[in-house]
Design a protein around this motif. Structure first.
Motif, short mmCIF file in Angstrom:
data_model
loop_
_atom_site.label_atom_id
_atom_site.label_comp_id
_atom_site.label_asym_id
_atom_site.label_seq_id
_atom_site.Cartn_x
_atom_site.Cartn_y
_atom_site.Cartn_z
N MET A 1 7.05 21.42 15.37
CA MET A 1 6.95 20.55 16.55
C MET A 1 7.69 19.24 16.26
N PRO A 2 8.53 18.74 17.17
CA PRO A 2 9.29 17.51 16.91
C PRO A 2 8.40 16.29 16.75
N ILE A 3 8.88 15.35 15.95
CA ILE A 3 8.13 14.12 15.69
C ILE A 3 8.44 13.10 16.78
N ASN A 4 7.40 12.42 17.26
CA ASN A 4 7.57 11.36 18.24
C ASN A 4 7.89 10.07 17.48
N ASP A 5 9.16 9.72 17.43
CA ASP A 5 9.59 8.56 16.65
C ASP A 5 9.03 7.25 17.20
N THR A 6 8.84 7.17 18.51
CA THR A 6 8.30 5.94 19.10
C THR A 6 6.88 5.68 18.63
N LEU A 7 6.04 6.70 18.69
CA LEU A 7 4.67 6.56 18.21
C LEU A 7 4.64 6.30 16.71
N ALA A 8 5.56 6.89 15.98
CA ALA A 8 5.62 6.67 14.53
C ALA A 8 5.93 5.21 14.23
N ARG A 9 6.86 4.61 15.00
CA ARG A 9 7.19 3.19 14.79
C ARG A 9 6.00 2.30 15.15
N TYR A 10 5.32 2.64 16.23
CA TYR A 10 4.13 1.86 16.59
C TYR A 10 3.04 1.99 15.53
N SER A 11 2.95 3.15 14.92
CA SER A 11 1.98 3.34 13.84
C SER A 11 2.30 2.43 12.65
N ASP A 12 3.57 2.38 12.27
CA ASP A 12 3.96 1.50 11.17
C ASP A 12 3.73 0.04 11.52
N LEU A 13 4.03 -0.35 12.76
CA LEU A 13 3.81 -1.73 13.19
C LEU A 13 2.33 -2.08 13.17
N SER A 14 1.50 -1.16 13.62
CA SER A 14 0.05 -1.39 13.60
C SER A 14 -0.47 -1.51 12.17
N PHE A 15 0.07 -0.70 11.26
CA PHE A 15 -0.33 -0.78 9.85
C PHE A 15 0.05 -2.14 9.27
N GLU A 16 1.28 -2.59 9.52
CA GLU A 16 1.72 -3.87 8.98
C GLU A 16 0.90 -5.03 9.56
N THR A 17 0.60 -4.95 10.86
CA THR A 17 -0.22 -5.99 11.48
C THR A 17 -1.63 -6.00 10.90
N ALA A 18 -2.19 -4.81 10.69
CA ALA A 18 -3.52 -4.72 10.10
C ALA A 18 -3.53 -5.35 8.71
N PHE A 19 -2.50 -5.12 7.94
CA PHE A 19 -2.42 -5.71 6.60
C PHE A 19 -2.43 -7.23 6.67
N ALA A 20 -1.66 -7.78 7.61
CA ALA A 20 -1.62 -9.24 7.76
C ALA A 20 -2.98 -9.78 8.21
N VAL A 21 -3.67 -9.08 9.10
CA VAL A 21 -4.98 -9.55 9.56
C VAL A 21 -6.01 -9.42 8.44
N TYR A 22 -5.90 -8.38 7.63
CA TYR A 22 -6.78 -8.27 6.45
C TYR A 22 -6.59 -9.47 5.53
N LEU A 23 -5.34 -9.89 5.36
CA LEU A 23 -5.08 -11.07 4.53
C LEU A 23 -5.75 -12.31 5.11
N LEU A 24 -5.68 -12.46 6.42
CA LEU A 24 -6.34 -13.59 7.07
C LEU A 24 -7.85 -13.53 6.86
N ALA A 25 -8.42 -12.34 6.98
CA ALA A 25 -9.86 -12.19 6.74
C ALA A 25 -10.20 -12.57 5.31
N LEU A 26 -9.35 -12.17 4.35
CA LEU A 26 -9.61 -12.53 2.96
C LEU A 26 -9.60 -14.03 2.76
N VAL A 27 -8.66 -14.73 3.41
CA VAL A 27 -8.61 -16.19 3.31
C VAL A 27 -9.91 -16.81 3.82
#
Length: 321
Positions: A1-27
């Motif tokens: 089944m073909p990969i949905n590249d748009t959803l994959a990019r949004y997944s990576d963006l959500s992961f990176e944003t989550a990492f930044a928010v985790y850093l804020l929570a740690l602060v």
């Protein structure tokens, strides 16, 4: 089944944003930890109990204002709120990855570590919900952020179908149980490490370790936290070994073959069993049991990284580029 590249990019963006928010929570949690009042020693508590209260008696018709919430408590509450936002983004990245690939999103090490960290954070939100234990987030989030950083850099794999050997209904069953137990073991390992730190600080209260330990919950609370989380995760970990054996028989025609992954998983299970036994044995239930629990978590990390990335075996499905 073909990969949905748009959803994959949004997944990576959500992961990176989550990492930044985790850093804020740690602060925020670090700020709470530095602002929290130092836990009083046993002698100070006895003295306070023997001293009459200086609170003035209430007068008829007098309006008594409720005590203001401490600044550290406000920081801690903000940290929890930010942490929940980060977890939602984190889970969203996994859901988007699953939708992009049309499969369960734990087919390689990047996805497995991501899922495990999310479960660890969710477990922490449950067991660390009391204000007295909330300061532990300062230390619990550090390994989560390290694992997520490694997952997003060294272990990252593009969204793609899984290898044929993993195209089985056993994948979501087996890996989900592994992720839940590993995530809870992360909380348990942090609690045992801090338990040893507090014991060391209580012996040397005037040192830096001692001052650090006085801001943490008492040793018994940390020991109970480590024990209760291990009690929950241990049977799940045992079920994971059994389910893995059943899947191995279906895929490779044998239940057990002493593959490196199987062997180290069994060793880790034995270590955790030894911890639970030591925890109930006089003379072992404090520092020795805590060290055994930490050894179990180290074995789990060894099984995840070294066995998958260095040692070659039937379970070599890291998915590294």
């Amino acid at each position: 089944m073909p990969i949905n590249d748009t959803l994959a990019r949004y997944s990576d963006l959500s992961f990176e944003t989550a990492f930044a928010v985790y850093l804020l929570a740690l602060v925020l949690f670090v700020a709470e930890f530095t602002a929290v009042r130092v836990r009083r020693t046993t002698s100070e508590l006895v003295l306070a109990a023997a001293t009459p209260s200086a609170t003035p008696s209430e007068e008829p018709g007098r309006i008594v204002e409720p005590p203001r919430r401490e600044w550290s408590d406000r920081l801690g509450r903000m940290g929890v709120s930010v942490l929940i936002v980060a977890l939602i983004l984190h889970v969203g990245s996994m859901v988007l990855r699953g939708l992009a690939t049309a499969r369960f999103p734990w087919g390689n090490m990047y996805e497995f570590v991501t899922v495990t960290c999310a479960i660890g954070v969710f477990a922490g939100l449950i067991v660390l919900r009391r204000p007295a234990l909330r300061v532990l987030w300062t230390f619990a989030l550090i390994p989560v952020l390290i694992l997520l950083f490694v997952a997003g850099t060294v272990l990252y794999a593009d969204a793609a179908p899984v290898v044929p050997a993993l195209q089985s209904f056993w994948l979501p069953i087996h890996v989900s149980v592994v992720s839940v137990s590993s995530g809870v073991f992360l909380v348990s390992g942090v609690a045992s490490t801090l338990f040893l730190l507090v014991l060391r600080g209580e012996k040397r209260p005037q040192t830096g370790w001692g001052r650090l330990a006085q801001r943490l919950p008492d040793a018994r609370a940390l020991d109970r936290l480590a024990y209760r989380t291990t009690i929950f995760a241990f049977p799940l970990f045992g079920a994971e070994v059994i389910l893995g054996a059943i899947w191995a028989e279906a895929s490779w025609g044998r239940f057990w073959g002493w593959d490196p992954k199987e062997t180290v998983s069994f060793i880790a299970w034995v270590i955790y069993a030894a911890y639970l036994h030591a925890r109930a044995t006089a003379g072992w239930r404090e520092t020795r049991a805590a060290w055994i629990n930490i050894a179990g978590f180290v074995a789990t990390l060894f099984n995840l990284f070294i066995i998958n990335m260095v040692v070659s075996g039937l379970h070599s499905y890291a998915g590294l580029n």
